[in-house]
Design an enzyme around this catalytic site. Structure first.
Site, PDB file in Angstrom:
ATOM      1  N   ASP A  28       0.819  -1.208   0.000  1.00 59.69           N
ATOM      2  CA  ASP A  28       0.000   0.000   0.000  1.00 59.69           C
ATOM      3  C   ASP A  28       0.856   1.264   0.000  1.00 59.69           C
ATOM      4  OD1 ASP A  28      -2.153  -1.691   0.196  1.00 59.69           O
ATOM      5  OD2 ASP A  28      -2.962  -0.822   2.026  1.00 59.69           O
ATOM      6  N   ASP A  29       0.193   2.370  -0.322  1.00 62.07           N
ATOM      7  CA  ASP A  29       0.693   3.739  -0.108  1.00 62.07           C
ATOM      8  C   ASP A  29       1.799   4.183  -1.043  1.00 62.07           C
ATOM      9  OD1 ASP A  29      -1.196   4.011   1.815  1.00 62.07           O
ATOM     10  OD2 ASP A  29       0.167   3.912   3.520  1.00 62.07           O
ATOM     11  N   HIS A  77      -5.886   3.014  -4.178  1.00 63.22           N
ATOM     12  CA  HIS A  77      -5.934   3.204  -2.725  1.00 63.22           C
ATOM     13  C   HIS A  77      -6.458   4.616  -2.446  1.00 63.22           C
ATOM     14  CE1 HIS A  77      -5.004   1.848   1.262  1.00 63.22           C
ATOM     15  NE2 HIS A  77      -3.991   2.678   1.468  1.00 63.22           N
ATOM     16  N   HIS A 172       3.732  -2.228   3.169  1.00 59.53           N
ATOM     17  CA  HIS A 172       3.763  -0.861   2.641  1.00 59.53           C
ATOM     18  C   HIS A 172       5.096  -0.608   1.959  1.00 59.53           C
ATOM     19  CE1 HIS A 172       0.600  -0.727   5.698  1.00 59.53           C
ATOM     20  NE2 HIS A 172       0.100   0.290   5.030  1.00 59.53           N
TER      21      HIS A 172
END
Length: 198
Positions: A28-29, A77, A172
């Site tokens: 993610d991110d 996201h 992440h």
């Protein structure tokens, strides 16, 4: 928060169309400064992964081409990582639709996966995803990598101790995650698991 056992979420091995002893790595991110190094590890280890990106960070100059060329998946996201459960439906729609549209425009691929920031969502989120024909994806195992910058080996133990058939693993695009990623992959394989996509 909405029921995480809701059948509309991709969560288990059957819904992943995977066989026994397969798991999924998700990041993610991003896209972040660590992306190239993470991709180098995944390439060396021959591991596919899914990346859920904030489109406020996505520019043509970012190495998104490698993600696609090397067989990984891209998902949204949101645009700017807002907590969707605190937004009205129109605000959620903008965060999701703008993100998906930008990803599709820049990458020229059909972005059809979505993960909500903070794992927070409500019925409006689900309605929007259904309207946009986008598949929601949560996770089963969190590495808690964002809180283990000073003790990155904990990331490996957090995952390896809980992995099972069909696990979707939350990571992440962080420096500490990239540092332990080779060992994490090895630990998962040593337990008899292989890696697949969503």
């Amino acid at each position: 928060m909405y029921d995480l056992n809701d059948k509309r979420w991709v969560k288990n091995v059957g819904q992943l169309r995977a066989t026994d002893h397969e798991v999924v790595l998700t990041f993610d991110d991003g896209p972040s400064r660590q992306l190239e190094a993470i991709l180098d590890v995944l390439q060396e280890k021959q591991v596919p992964a899914a990346f859920f990106w904030q489109t406020r960070l996505l520019y043509n100059e970012r190495p998104w081409q490698r993600v696609i060329q090397e067989g990984h998946q891209l998902g949204s996201h949101t645009h700017s990582h807002k907590n969707l459960s605190r937004l009205p439906k129109v605000g959620q729609w903008k965060q999701i639709k703008d993100s998906v549209d930008k990803m599709r425009k820049i990458t020229n691929t059909n972005v059809s996966l979505f993960r909500p920031p903070f794992g927070q969502y409500d019925e409006s989120t689900m309605e929007i995803l259904e309207e946009l024909n986008i598949t929601p994806v949560m996770w089963e195992i969190s590495s808690y990598d964002w809180i283990h910058k000073k003790n990155p080996e904990t990331i490996t133990s957090n995952v390896a101790a809980h992995v099972r058939d069909g696990s979707i693993i939350l990571l992440h695009e962080l420096e500490q995650t990239q540092a332990v990623l080779p060992r994490l992959i090895d630990e998962i394989r040593n337990k008899g698991y292989q890696f697949t996509l969503l």
